[in-house]
Design a protein around this motif. Structure first.
Motif, PDB file in Angstrom:
ATOM      1  N   CYS A 127      40.383  33.815  38.062  1.00 51.98           N
ATOM      2  CA  CYS A 127      39.912  34.911  38.912  1.00 51.98           C
ATOM      3  C   CYS A 127      39.583  36.093  37.997  1.00 51.98           C
ATOM      4  CB  CYS A 127      41.020  35.305  39.897  1.00 51.98           C
ATOM      5  SG  CYS A 127      40.636  36.817  40.796  1.00 51.98           S
ATOM      6  N   CYS A 149      45.654  39.826  46.600  1.00 53.91           N
ATOM      7  CA  CYS A 149      44.774  40.993  46.824  1.00 53.91           C
ATOM      8  C   CYS A 149      44.026  40.901  48.142  1.00 53.91           C
ATOM      9  CB  CYS A 149      43.763  41.097  45.694  1.00 53.91           C
ATOM     10  SG  CYS A 149      42.375  39.970  45.888  1.00 53.91           S
ATOM     11  N   THR A 202      42.475  30.352  39.831  1.00 51.75           N
ATOM     12  CA  THR A 202      42.448  29.950  41.239  1.00 51.75           C
ATOM     13  C   THR A 202      41.073  29.609  41.802  1.00 51.75           C
ATOM     14  OG1 THR A 202      42.142  32.250  41.761  1.00 51.75           O
ATOM     15  CG2 THR A 202      44.391  31.427  41.862  1.00 51.75           C
ATOM     16  N   LYS A 203      40.031  29.831  41.010  1.00 54.75           N
ATOM     17  CA  LYS A 203      38.690  29.734  41.612  1.00 54.75           C
ATOM     18  C   LYS A 203      38.072  28.355  41.431  1.00 54.75           C
ATOM     19  CE  LYS A 203      38.508  34.149  42.678  1.00 54.75           C
ATOM     20  NZ  LYS A 203      37.983  34.882  43.787  1.00 54.75           N
ATOM     21  N   VAL A 262      46.847  32.598  38.556  1.00 60.49           N
ATOM     22  CA  VAL A 262      45.553  33.246  38.828  1.00 60.49           C
ATOM     23  C   VAL A 262      44.345  32.451  38.317  1.00 60.49           C
ATOM     24  CG1 VAL A 262      44.583  35.551  39.206  1.00 60.49           C
ATOM     25  CG2 VAL A 262      46.881  35.371  38.363  1.00 60.49           C
ATOM     26  N   CYS A 288      49.388  37.775  42.814  1.00 57.89           N
ATOM     27  CA  CYS A 288      48.931  39.140  43.095  1.00 57.89           C
ATOM     28  C   CYS A 288      48.745  39.371  44.594  1.00 57.89           C
ATOM     29  CB  CYS A 288      47.635  39.399  42.335  1.00 57.89           C
ATOM     30  SG  CYS A 288      46.771  40.888  42.829  1.00 57.89           S
ATOM     31  N   ALA A 330      47.329  35.507  49.511  1.00 52.21           N
ATOM     32  CA  ALA A 330      46.888  35.206  48.144  1.00 52.21           C
ATOM     33  C   ALA A 330      46.223  33.837  48.086  1.00 52.21           C
ATOM     34  CB  ALA A 330      48.087  35.230  47.203  1.00 52.21           C
ATOM     35  N   CYS A 331      45.370  33.665  47.102  1.00 54.02           N
ATOM     36  CA  CYS A 331      44.852  32.328  46.816  1.00 54.02           C
ATOM     37  C   CYS A 331      46.026  31.490  46.289  1.00 54.02           C
ATOM     38  CB  CYS A 331      43.779  32.390  45.728  1.00 54.02           C
ATOM     39  SG  CYS A 331      42.378  33.440  46.154  1.00 54.02           S
ATOM     40  N   PHE A 356      39.645  39.099  38.405  1.00 52.38           N
ATOM     41  CA  PHE A 356      40.570  40.239  38.470  1.00 52.38           C
ATOM     42  C   PHE A 356      41.653  40.124  37.386  1.00 52.38           C
ATOM     43  CE2 PHE A 356      39.789  40.889  43.319  1.00 52.38           C
ATOM     44  CZ  PHE A 356      38.552  41.448  43.027  1.00 52.38           C
ATOM     45  N   MET A 401      47.542  44.034  37.445  1.00 53.32           N
ATOM     46  CA  MET A 401      46.921  43.624  38.705  1.00 53.32           C
ATOM     47  C   MET A 401      47.408  44.445  39.895  1.00 53.32           C
ATOM     48  SD  MET A 401      46.341  39.588  38.160  1.00 53.32           S
ATOM     49  CE  MET A 401      44.990  39.615  39.299  1.00 53.32           C
ATOM     50  N   CYS A 423      48.364  32.307  43.024  1.00 56.05           N
ATOM     51  CA  CYS A 423      48.149  33.686  42.560  1.00 56.05           C
ATOM     52  C   CYS A 423      49.363  34.500  42.994  1.00 56.05           C
ATOM     53  CB  CYS A 423      46.889  34.282  43.155  1.00 56.05           C
ATOM     54  SG  CYS A 423      46.757  36.047  42.785  1.00 56.05           S
TER      55      CYS A 423
HETATM   56  S1  SF4 Z   1      43.684  38.402  42.691  1.00 55.42           S
HETATM   57 FE1  SF4 Z   1      42.978  38.069  44.790  1.00 55.42          FE
HETATM   58  S2  SF4 Z   1      41.019  36.901  44.642  1.00 55.42           S
HETATM   59 FE2  SF4 Z   1      42.111  36.786  42.660  1.00 55.42          FE
HETATM   60  S3  SF4 Z   1      43.275  34.906  42.814  1.00 55.42           S
HETATM   61 FE3  SF4 Z   1      44.643  36.545  43.486  1.00 55.42          FE
HETATM   62  S4  SF4 Z   1      44.418  36.641  45.708  1.00 55.42           S
HETATM   63 FE4  SF4 Z   1      42.705  35.425  44.914  1.00 55.42          FE
END
Ligand code: SF4
Length: 583
Positions: free
Chosen positions: A491, A291, A70-71, A68, A289, A283-284, A493, A231, A287
């Motif tokens: 991220c 989302c 990931t940004k 995560v 999760c 997902a990214c 989140f 998450m 990640c």
């Molecule tokens: S929680 Fe969602 S926005 Fe955050 S890294 Fe995972 S897929 Fe991307």
């Protein structure tokens, strides 16, 4: 982590690799490194559309290595607010930058003709993009993905739609499958440089030191992401689950923030989108999760013709901006508006809030059918909003051209400032929760709900009392902590997973040992530098402007007192060590 920067000059069509050991040793990466680079490359007094406005993309020491993280952070001078432009996006971009072997890419100069960049490791090709100019952001991605360039499926594609080409000040830049550098106009800065797209990839890797220790650390983080429940809500309904939750506490912006509950919320809830429209979740990169919720939109191609099917991403902010705030209670209509927004490459929150302002301006007689080219704007009328967007995309009248500059700019031209829901020039996010949310948006570095989570503090007040001073200190403390999260670049989140002690352990493994005192100073210094840049651009922290409408609406925590907002701002400046009084 990589200690190199790739500098790309669009004017000379040359690139070079800069060794930046000291920079990354000192600033970690992400938002902190990006802020230092902004200071180095950007004269705060320049016009945001000047070729001298840099685009800085940066990642951190956890990127592509830990779950995560990931940004990617983008920094630039914003054409929307005229000061600090900062936006974060997911998708595959952080992975692609890592694979190319860089912790940051800096783009300077401007091309004379439309170009796209193909970056593979340190090789940069400047390719003609004349045939892509005018294409929607989705079509551009489709064409580039079909071409045999870059790193195959591991490429990331960053591009703009026609809104960026037209220099709409809130044009976004889109990454991979409907991820965005959404806010503050990165798309317009790319458009001003005639940069249509970038394809980024590579095949470089770093080895992890102390593999045994790393595996233990990684496994524990992984387990927390997938099994702890932290998450789960993002994976299940996604943030769209907030529609009913906020509606219940009167915190859901409706009809241009005139009330905090929407009578049609049951029809457009996260549950309805999930049950009736969701087609897949993605997902990214890196990640666990997932989302990102994609709905299917099926539309007839033309009378007597067949159907075409699109996948449209939805989440809470998108449903608020083009749903509740425009009083639209039909999920299919919201998806149509989102699809148009995606194709053009607008920031959804800015375009939604601007259309809501335009509706109020029309209903209040500030504009008429001369301006709207015959359209009668009214809340709830999705077809007319869609037509308005069409007219915006071809500048059907000067008014539609102005709508591409946002609600604050329009209200300066046509009036209606009281109903222009903007903070520092940036359109508001989807929360009418109270004074913490509004203070956060006024004082925050990005004028966004992502700066200090004021909306969470407001909601916490429903369960336990807290003094005004303590609320504001919490806001400032969160804003500082986010400098660390955003330097890594995690991220948000996952912010409850990456607790300070866990971050320190990761830094020890992947960056360098860092004592708590040093981390605290790092956060304060990063935040202060951003405010200094904003002030040099002409932003004035003493201007505490709250749109009048927000002093009239009943929020989750009651009516807002403008005097309290000023008090809160004073406490906030003190907490972060910013001197605001000028001689
Ligand atoms: S929680 Fe969602 S926005 Fe955050 S890294 Fe995972 S897929 Fe991307």
């Amino acid at each position: 982590m990589w200690k190199q920067i790739l500098e790309i000059d669009l004017s000379s069509q040359k690139s070079r690799v800069l060794e930046e050991e000291e920079l990354f040793h000192r600033t970690m990466g992400g938002t902190a490194a990006g802020t230092h680079l902004l200071e180095r490359y950007c004269d705060p007094s320049i016009d945001p559309f000047d070729a001298g406005n840099p685009i800085i993309l940066s990642i951190g020491p956890f990127s592509n290595i830990l779950p995560v993280a990931t940004k990617t952070v983008a920094l630039f001078k914003s054409p929307h607010t005229g000061e600090l432009g900062e936006s974060h996006a997911g998708g595959r971009l952080a992975m692609a930058l890592y694979n190319a072997g860089f912790s940051a890419i800096v783009i300077i100069g401007a091309a004379r003709e439309p170009v796209f960049l193909n970056i593979y490791n340190d090789q940069v090709e400047f390719l003609h993009a004349g045939s892509l100019w005018g294409y929607s952001s989705s079509a551009t991605e489709r064409v580039l993905r079909g071409r045999d360039i870059g790193a195959g499926g591991k490429r990331s594609i960053l591009r703009i739609g026609p809104a960026g080409e037209r220099l709409s000040t809130y044009a976004c830049a889109t990454v991979d499958t409907q991820r965005h550098f959404g806010r503050l106009g990165l798309g317009a800065v790319m458009g001003s440089k005639k940069l249509k797209a970038m394809v980024i990839g590579g095949n470089r890797y770093l080895t992890v030191p102390d593999k045994k220790k790393f595996k233990k650390y990684y496994d524990s983080l992984y387990d927390t992401v997938v099994a702890s429940g932290e998450m789960k809500k993002y994976h299940d309904l996604g943030t769209a689950g907030n529609i009913l939750a906020l509606n219940k506490i009167q915190g859901l912006p409706t009809r241009n923030f005139s009330q905090g509950w929407f009578e049609g919320s049951e029809q457009i809830s996260g549950e309805v989108f999930g049950n009736d429209h969701l087609s897949r979740q993605i997902a990214c990169a890196h990640c666990q999760c997932g989302c990102i919720h994609l709905a299917t939109l099926r539309e007839q191609f033309h009378k007597e013709h067949g159907f075409k099917t699109f996948q449209v991403s939805y989440d809470f902010e998108l449903i608020y901006a083009l749903g509740t705030n425009l009083s639209i209670n039909d999920p299919k209509c919201i998806l149509k508006l989102l699809h148009k927004t995606e194709k053009e490459g607008w920031d959804a929150m800015s375009v939604g809030v601007t259309l809501a302002w335009a509706t109020d301006a029309f209903l209040g007689g500030l504009i008429g059918t001369d301006e709207t080219d015959g359209l009668v704007l009214r809340f709830g009328d999705a077809e007319t909003y869609l037509e308005s967007m069409e007219k915006m995309s071809r500048h059907a009248t000067p008014f539609y051209k102005d709508l591409e500059k946002g609600a604050a700019a329009c209200s300066r031209i046509y009036g209606g400032e009281d109903a222009a829901i903007c903070f520092g020039g940036n359109e508001g996010a989807g929360y009418i929760t109270g004074e913490n949310a509004f203070t956060d948006w006024i004082v925050g570095v990005r004028h966004s709900h992502l700066d200090g989570a004021g909306y969470s503090i407001d909601q916490a007040l429903l369960k336990a009392d807290m003094s005004l001073e303590d609320q504001t200190k919490k806001l400032a403390s969160e804003a500082k902590f986010r400098m660390l999260l955003n330097s890594l670049v995690i991220c948000l989140f996952a912010r409850n997973i990456y607790k300070p002690e866990i971050i320190k352990e990761g830094l020890d493994l992947l960056w360098r040992p860092c004592a708590q005192d040093e981390l605290d100073a790092f956060c304060s210094d990063t935040l202060r530098r951003k405010y200094e840049f904003k002030i040099k651009c002409g932003w004035n922290p003493n201007e505490i402007n709250l749109p009048k409408r927000l002093t009239e609406v009943i929020t989750t925590t009651g009516k807002v007192n403008p005097e309290n907002i000023r008090r809160r701002a004073g406490i906030y400046w003190k907490e972060i060590g910013l001197t605001t009084r000028r001689s």
